[in-house]
Scaffold this motif. Structure first.
Motif, PDB file in Angstrom:
ATOM      1  N   PHE A  17     123.547  22.243  19.263  1.00 53.07           N
ATOM      2  CA  PHE A  17     123.978  23.636  18.965  1.00 53.07           C
ATOM      3  C   PHE A  17     124.207  24.574  20.056  1.00 53.07           C
ATOM      4  O   PHE A  17     125.340  25.447  20.157  1.00 53.07           O
ATOM      5  N   ARG A  21     127.718  26.893  21.115  1.00 51.52           N
ATOM      6  CA  ARG A  21     127.384  28.404  21.613  1.00 51.52           C
ATOM      7  C   ARG A  21     128.160  28.467  22.868  1.00 51.52           C
ATOM      8  O   ARG A  21     128.814  29.483  23.179  1.00 51.52           O
ATOM      9  N   SER A  55     131.486  29.775  12.682  1.00 45.09           N
ATOM     10  CA  SER A  55     130.238  30.379  12.500  1.00 45.09           C
ATOM     11  C   SER A  55     129.718  30.691  11.281  1.00 45.09           C
ATOM     12  O   SER A  55     128.327  30.466  11.056  1.00 45.09           O
ATOM     13  N   HIS A 117     123.538  31.113  15.865  1.00 45.17           N
ATOM     14  CA  HIS A 117     122.898  30.490  16.964  1.00 45.17           C
ATOM     15  C   HIS A 117     121.284  30.420  16.880  1.00 45.17           C
ATOM     16  O   HIS A 117     120.546  29.618  16.857  1.00 45.17           O
TER      17      HIS A 117
END
Length: 174
Positions: A17, A21, A55, A117
């Motif tokens: 993850f 980002r 997202s 995130h």
């Protein structure tokens, strides 16, 4: 074993993850709202749509397995974006007109992704190896486990941010 680093499954997932980002930040960096909305043709996806969509999918899927409200609605992101969609829209099956409707500046796209995130990493850090085997979706054959769902989100997001990087390349080389 010499040279081994003690990593948990959660650490590996957080790293995945984190990579998304980093790529989200890089792909929108320095682009104007018009550049982010640029499409190679009228049926193509824009960088803004791709980043918004990845997202939204991450937000939706993580909220679903973590049992919390999506940051899209909980933290007012839907209002900040002001898109003409239902609140639960994530972009799956979007029309060309839907893609064109997603206009946002880089700061807004990054800020929403950052909020997603942070919520994602906060949850994933709590996941144990035993949790990864828990079935979270019986609508598939075989049923989907938490581990499969999390890897699926990472895979989908990396594909979409890669597509956004490709679009950026087309845009900047025109």
């Amino acid at each position: 074993m010499k040279g081994c680093i003690d990593l948990s499954s959660a650490d590996v997932l957080v790293d995945g993850f984190d990579r998304i980002r980093e790529e989200v930040r890089a792909v929108v960096d320095g682009l104007s709202e018009d550049q982010l909305a640029w499409r190679a043709d009228e049926a193509a996806n824009s960088i803004a749509w791709l980043v918004w969509h990845l997202s939204r999918v991450q937000d939706d899927h993580i909220a679903g397995v973590a049992g919390h409200e999506q940051v899209w609605t909980a933290d007012g992101w839907a209002e900040r974006f002001g898109l003409p969609f239902e609140l639960d829209e994530t972009g799956y099956g979007a029309s060309a007109d839907d893609v064109a409707a997603v206009r946002a500046d880089a700061d807004l796209l990054v800020a929403y992704h950052e909020a997603v995130h942070q919520k994602t990493v906060g949850y994933v850090k709590t996941v144990t190896d035993d949790d990864l085997a828990v079935v979270v979706d019986e609508n598939w054959n075989p049923p989907v486990t938490l581990g499969v769902r999390l890897v699926s989100v990472i895979s989908d997001d990396l594909q979409h941010v890669g597509q956004a990087a490709f679009v950026r390349g087309l845009l900047t080389r025109r």
